[in-house]
Design an enzyme around this catalytic site. Structure first.
Site, PDB file in Angstrom:
ATOM      1  N   HIS A 116      -3.254   7.238   1.618  1.00 24.75           N
ATOM      2  CA  HIS A 116      -3.703   5.884   1.246  1.00 24.75           C
ATOM      3  C   HIS A 116      -5.086   5.662   1.849  1.00 24.75           C
ATOM      4  CE1 HIS A 116      -4.039   1.702   0.622  1.00 24.75           C
ATOM      5  NE2 HIS A 116      -3.847   1.370   1.892  1.00 24.75           N
TER       6      HIS A 116
ATOM      7  N   CYS B 179       0.812  -1.226   0.000  1.00 25.39           N
ATOM      8  CA  CYS B 179       0.000   0.000   0.000  1.00 25.39           C
ATOM      9  C   CYS B 179       0.845   1.276   0.000  1.00 25.39           C
ATOM     10  CB  CYS B 179      -0.959  -0.007   1.184  1.00 25.39           C
ATOM     11  SG  CYS B 179      -2.062  -1.420   1.161  1.00 25.39           S
TER      12      CYS B 179
ATOM     13  N   ASN C  66     -10.114  -0.304  -0.311  1.00 25.76           N
ATOM     14  CA  ASN C  66      -8.647  -0.236  -0.261  1.00 25.76           C
ATOM     15  C   ASN C  66      -8.073  -0.863  -1.533  1.00 25.76           C
ATOM     16  OD1 ASN C  66      -5.934  -0.574   0.251  1.00 25.76           O
ATOM     17  ND2 ASN C  66      -6.202  -1.268   2.354  1.00 25.76           N
TER      18      ASN C  66
HETATM   19  O1  UT7 Z   1      -3.853  -1.063   3.423  1.00 21.78           O
HETATM   20  C1  UT7 Z   1      -3.044  -1.597   4.410  1.00 21.78           C
HETATM   21  C2  UT7 Z   1      -3.368  -1.017   5.677  1.00 21.78           C
HETATM   22  N1  UT7 Z   1      -4.574  -1.618   6.198  1.00 21.78           N
HETATM   23  C3  UT7 Z   1      -5.211  -0.982   7.129  1.00 21.78           C
HETATM   24  O2  UT7 Z   1      -4.803   0.106   7.447  1.00 21.78           O
HETATM   25  C4  UT7 Z   1      -6.378  -1.634   7.832  1.00 21.78           C
HETATM   26  C5  UT7 Z   1      -6.288  -1.349   9.307  1.00 21.78           C
HETATM   27  N2  UT7 Z   1      -7.327  -1.938  10.098  1.00 21.78           N
HETATM   28  C6  UT7 Z   1      -8.632  -1.605  10.033  1.00 21.78           C
HETATM   29  O3  UT7 Z   1      -9.032  -0.833   9.187  1.00 21.78           O
HETATM   30  C7  UT7 Z   1      -9.593  -2.156  11.061  1.00 21.78           C
HETATM   31  O4  UT7 Z   1      -8.851  -2.737  12.122  1.00 21.78           O
HETATM   32  C8  UT7 Z   1     -10.573  -3.206  10.498  1.00 21.78           C
HETATM   33  C9  UT7 Z   1     -11.577  -2.513   9.583  1.00 21.78           C
HETATM   34  C10 UT7 Z   1      -9.811  -4.263   9.727  1.00 21.78           C
HETATM   35  C11 UT7 Z   1     -11.354  -3.863  11.626  1.00 21.78           C
HETATM   36  O5  UT7 Z   1     -12.016  -2.883  12.423  1.00 21.78           O
HETATM   37  P1  UT7 Z   1     -11.944  -2.987  14.017  1.00 21.78           P
HETATM   38  O6  UT7 Z   1     -12.748  -1.872  14.539  1.00 21.78           O
HETATM   39  O7  UT7 Z   1     -10.487  -3.043  14.391  1.00 21.78           O
HETATM   40  O8  UT7 Z   1     -12.722  -4.328  14.288  1.00 21.78           O
HETATM   41  P2  UT7 Z   1     -12.216  -5.647  14.996  1.00 21.78           P
HETATM   42  O9  UT7 Z   1     -11.218  -6.350  14.136  1.00 21.78           O
HETATM   43  O10 UT7 Z   1     -11.839  -5.353  16.395  1.00 21.78           O
HETATM   44  O11 UT7 Z   1     -13.549  -6.500  15.014  1.00 21.78           O
HETATM   45  C12 UT7 Z   1     -14.659  -6.145  15.831  1.00 21.78           C
HETATM   46  C13 UT7 Z   1     -15.719  -7.214  15.703  1.00 21.78           C
HETATM   47  C14 UT7 Z   1     -15.165  -8.636  15.910  1.00 21.78           C
HETATM   48  O12 UT7 Z   1     -16.154  -9.370  16.602  1.00 21.78           O
HETATM   49  P3  UT7 Z   1     -15.985  -9.659  18.175  1.00 21.78           P
HETATM   50  O13 UT7 Z   1     -14.692 -10.383  18.313  1.00 21.78           O
HETATM   51  O14 UT7 Z   1     -15.964  -8.294  18.823  1.00 21.78           O
HETATM   52  O15 UT7 Z   1     -17.188 -10.455  18.484  1.00 21.78           O
HETATM   53  C15 UT7 Z   1     -15.045  -9.149  14.509  1.00 21.78           C
HETATM   54  O16 UT7 Z   1     -15.162 -10.557  14.439  1.00 21.78           O
HETATM   55  O17 UT7 Z   1     -16.269  -7.204  14.394  1.00 21.78           O
HETATM   56  C16 UT7 Z   1     -16.203  -8.520  13.814  1.00 21.78           C
HETATM   57  N3  UT7 Z   1     -15.996  -8.385  12.384  1.00 21.78           N
HETATM   58  C17 UT7 Z   1     -17.025  -8.253  11.526  1.00 21.78           C
HETATM   59  N4  UT7 Z   1     -18.342  -8.216  11.687  1.00 21.78           N
HETATM   60  C18 UT7 Z   1     -19.108  -8.048  10.590  1.00 21.78           C
HETATM   61  C19 UT7 Z   1     -14.833  -8.349  11.718  1.00 21.78           C
HETATM   62  N5  UT7 Z   1     -15.066  -8.195  10.399  1.00 21.78           N
HETATM   63  C20 UT7 Z   1     -16.416  -8.130  10.263  1.00 21.78           C
HETATM   64  C21 UT7 Z   1     -17.254  -7.964   9.160  1.00 21.78           C
HETATM   65  N6  UT7 Z   1     -18.583  -7.938   9.372  1.00 21.78           N
HETATM   66  N7  UT7 Z   1     -16.786  -7.819   7.892  1.00 21.78           N
END
Ligand code: UT7
Length: 326
Positions: free
Chosen positions: A253, A113, A283
């Site tokens: 990005h 990225c 992304n």
């Molecule tokens: O381009 C390279 C750089 N990449 C990035 O910069 C990405 C950086 N990271 C992010 O953008 C975020 O961390 C994410 C969008 C990937 C995730 O967001 P988050 O607020 O950190 O969510 P999380 O991973 O803590 O997940 C929260 C909850 C989890 O459930 P529990 O464990 O709280 O029950 C996940 O299982 O959301 C759940 N979850 C989803 N639910 C519905 C994860 N993905 C999904 C989904 N739909 N697609």
């Protein structure tokens, strides 16, 4: 002498896929994706749309906008993590299909990225060293080919596309002084290979003889993205006596709207100056910055001489930033 962006162009696959059209088996929702990321849809390349076809279309669009022909180009650099083939480079396909003169340099560069930032940096160096006079610098990806469509924590986040700029030497100009300063002022290219495990594919030609799927520890990557993009931007601004308010446009990005908001807050910049295409493109890795730049340019708000910062972070981790006057 100054290295300037003469024109920008972009290309997207034909098919846009809104959140609601993702497979029901993913157990995700439009509400979750929008509130956690800002993403409303992504473009997904069909089988006959590849990284090279997107790169070629983006390059054509940039050349048209520059009023130039392929014969006017003497270098092609493509930032990509998703080449058509393991080799040869997508850049050689662009050179051939577009009709850029044979014998000009053409190569791919992989910094995920941060790829477009690295490609701009390398092209800037080659132009300054007068190894070329005018280059196509392209970020092109088909990231959806690397996704595990059963992993909702990653597959909802990415899309396909390409953006391109024509970068050239302009004599008699300076990026910082003179009546009409213009061009690349400075840039940063950084990496920390101790963080390989938080964003990578579990596959590649030498280890598994396949491309592998993308894996990401989202929360950790999020934290590093905010910290490292902010510090790269502040380092560049400090080095040249600018403050975050001096910057007219931030073209970061596009991974997550919450990352853009957090970087704006951390550096103390007005969030409305951060160009966001997360909702429409998701992304697109190395393509996201030039795609966003083209959106900004088409919006009509960009003026010659505007101070601009681009910044990106991705797998490696690799990150960087570019400070320029448009
Ligand atoms: O381009 C390279 C750089 N990449 C990035 O910069 C990405 C950086 N990271 C992010 O953008 C975020 O961390 C994410 C969008 C990937 C995730 O967001 P988050 O607020 O950190 O969510 P999380 O991973 O803590 O997940 C929260 C909850 C989890 O459930 P529990 O464990 O709280 O029950 C996940 O299982 O959301 C759940 N979850 C989803 N639910 C519905 C994860 N993905 C999904 C989904 N739909 N697609």
């Amino acid at each position: 002498m100054s290295v300037v962006i003469r024109a920008v162009g972009s290309a997207l696959p034909a098919r846009a896929v809104p959140n609601d059209d993702l497979p029901a088996s993913l157990e995700t929702s439009d509400e979750w994706i929008k509130s956690r990321t800002g993403i409303a849809q992504r473009y997904i390349a069909a089988n006959d749309e590849t990284t090279s076809t997107l790169a070629i279309n983006a390059a054509r669009s940039a050349l048209d906008n520059a009023g130039l022909n392929p014969e006017d180009i003497d270098g092609v650099i493509v930032a990509t993590t998703t080449p058509d083939l393991t080799f040869p480079a997508v850049a050689t396909m662009v050179q051939h299909e577009l009709g850029v003169p044979r014998g000009t340099l053409a190569f791919d560069l992989q910094a995920v990225c941060a790829g477009f930032i690295y490609a701009l940096g390398v092209a800037d160096g080659l132009l300054q060293a007068r190894r070329m006079r005018r280059a196509l610098v392209i970020g092109a990806e088909t990231m959806t080919r690397l996704l595990n469509w059963e992993d909702r924590t990653t597959c909802v986040l990415f899309g396909d596309g390409a953006g391109a700029v024509v970068l050239e030497i302009e004599e008699g100009l300076d990026a910082l002084s003179g009546p009409a300063p213009r061009g690349i002022i400075d840039l940063q290219m950084n990496a920390d290979g101790s963080l390989i495990d938080i964003l990578h594919t579990k596959g590649g030609p030498s280890r598994t003889q396949d491309v592998g799927h993308l894996h990401m520890a989202g929360k950790e990557v999020f934290r590093h993205a905010v910290e490292k993009m902010s510090s790269a931007v502040l380092t560049l601004l400090d080095a040249h006596g600018f403050t975050p308010e001096d910057v007219k446009w931030y073209v970061p990005h596009q991974a997550n709207q919450r990352i853009l908001a957090a970087v704006a807050a951390r550096i103390g910049a007005p969030p409305e100056r951060f160009i966001s295409t997360v909702a429409a493109h998701a992304n697109t890795s190395a393509a996201s910055i030039p795609l966003a730049l083209h959106e900004l340019e088409r919006s009509g708000g960009l003026r010659r001489g505007d101070l601009m910062v681009m910044a990106g972070l991705g797998g490696g981790l690799a990150w960087g930033a570019t400070l320029l006057r448009w």
